[in-house]
Design an enzyme around this catalytic site. Structure first.
Site, PDB file in Angstrom:
ATOM      1  N   LEU A  79       0.923  -1.268  -0.053  1.00 34.42           N
ATOM      2  CA  LEU A  79       0.041  -0.196   0.107  1.00 34.42           C
ATOM      3  C   LEU A  79       0.891   1.201  -0.076  1.00 34.42           C
ATOM      4  O   LEU A  79       1.911   1.266   0.622  1.00 34.42           O
ATOM      5  CB  LEU A  79      -0.850  -0.101   1.098  1.00 34.42           C
ATOM      6  N   ASP A  80       0.419   2.341  -0.735  1.00 30.23           N
ATOM      7  CA  ASP A  80       1.236   3.520  -0.668  1.00 30.23           C
ATOM      8  C   ASP A  80       1.326   4.154   0.689  1.00 30.23           C
ATOM      9  O   ASP A  80       0.601   3.613   1.556  1.00 30.23           O
ATOM     10  CB  ASP A  80       0.500   4.369  -1.651  1.00 30.23           C
ATOM     11  N   PHE A  81       2.247   4.949   0.900  1.00 29.70           N
ATOM     12  CA  PHE A  81       2.797   5.525   2.041  1.00 29.70           C
ATOM     13  C   PHE A  81       1.303   6.322   2.616  1.00 29.70           C
ATOM     14  O   PHE A  81       1.284   6.118   3.972  1.00 29.70           O
ATOM     15  CB  PHE A  81       3.694   6.741   1.943  1.00 29.70           C
ATOM     16  N   ARG A 180      -4.858   6.156  -8.438  1.00 22.45           N
ATOM     17  CA  ARG A 180      -4.576   7.400  -8.465  1.00 22.45           C
ATOM     18  C   ARG A 180      -4.401   8.129  -9.644  1.00 22.45           C
ATOM     19  O   ARG A 180      -4.821   9.208 -10.141  1.00 22.45           O
ATOM     20  CB  ARG A 180      -3.150   7.954  -7.428  1.00 22.45           C
TER      21      ARG A 180
END
Length: 274
Positions: A79-81, A180
């Protein structure tokens, strides 16, 4: 076994209490908080990341590791930051191999919720643009229909507001920043996603005649990427029985939606009561 894993980073003086969403003899699913890396940052290895913190605790025999009899953990995806929600880990190497094969084949069904700027014309729509790394901006992705890798995301409108929309996102592929970039391409950038044209959400944008107290700065309702991994369904790597994992929306997203319903209901739609 339900419960929490408590992790800390003495170097940055940060503390995390991470909820366990699912556990069995082969799998461990955690509720990753926003602003915590999944794995080491290639450009700044010293930044705290979840896997490094977990492995440190395993090596030193932390109480939670002993309580859950865990000696091995590896993440099956990332998962992204700033993205919060479900992160699935393998508790042994054979399970990791099977999960890698499953994710590579797109067998797990992943569901995210995203709060975006704008309003799509349809309630059900999709994006199938190819993605590739940005040629000049390190760490960013872009649509590249000639040289990029195939990607596909399905979207469903959950709720419309005056200038924002709550979406459920189901990526069929697992490219970096896929949801995104697809939403940026559709001119529906995610709230708080400044890398891909999103902006912070502030109460002053929603509430008429809102005034900030003298000498104070208005804090945003959402100042991070408003993307949350809320659902994961997959065949168990050992038994093939369906495993269903769910994560509650984080507090900041719940608060933002509450104020949108109260002050920014779509025209002709009454604000819903919480």
């Amino acid at each position: 076994m339900p419960g929490f894993i408590k992790l800390s980073s003495p170097a940055t003086r940060e503390f995390w209490e991470i909820k366990i969403l699912h556990e069995d003899g082969h799998l461990l699913a955690l509720d990753k908080p926003s602003r915590l890396l999944t794995s080491p940052d290639r450009y700044d290895p010293a930044r705290p990341n979840l896997m490094k913190l977990l492995h440190r605790d395993l090596e030193r025999g932390a109480p939670w590791a002993k309580e859950h009899a865990v000696t091995y953990l590896a993440n099956a995806h990332r998962l992204d930051f700033e993205t919060s929600g479900i992160l699935l880990l393998a508790k042994n190497k054979p399970t990791l191999v099977r999960l890698a094969e499953a994710f590579g084949a797109g067998r797990p069904v992943k569901a995210y919720v995203a709060l975006v700027h704008g309003s799509p014309p349809k309630d059900l729509f999709g994006a199938a643009h190819k993605l590739a790394p940005h040629p000049t901006r390190v760490g960013l992705m872009r649509v590249d229909d000639k040289n990029g890798k195939q990607s596909h995301t399905d979207f469903e409108v959950l709720e419309r507001f005056a200038h924002h929309t709550l979406l459920r996102c189901r990526p069929r592929t697992g490219r970096t920043h896929q949801i995104r970039v697809h939403l940026q391409k559709l001119r529906l950038p995610i709230v708080g996603d400044t890398l891909y044209d999103g902006r912070e959400l502030r109460l002053s944008e929603l509430k008429r005649n809102y005034r900030v107290k003298r000498g104070q700065l208005e804090k945003p309702l959402l100042d991070r990427v408003a993307l949350h991994a809320e659902g994961l369904d997959l065949p168990h790597p050992e038994t093939q029985e369906l495993v269903t994992i769910r994560s509650e929306w984080p507090k900041d997203l719940q608060v933002a939606v509450k104020y949108l319903r109260r002050y920014a209901a779509a025209r002709g739609t009454a604000a819903r009561q919480n």
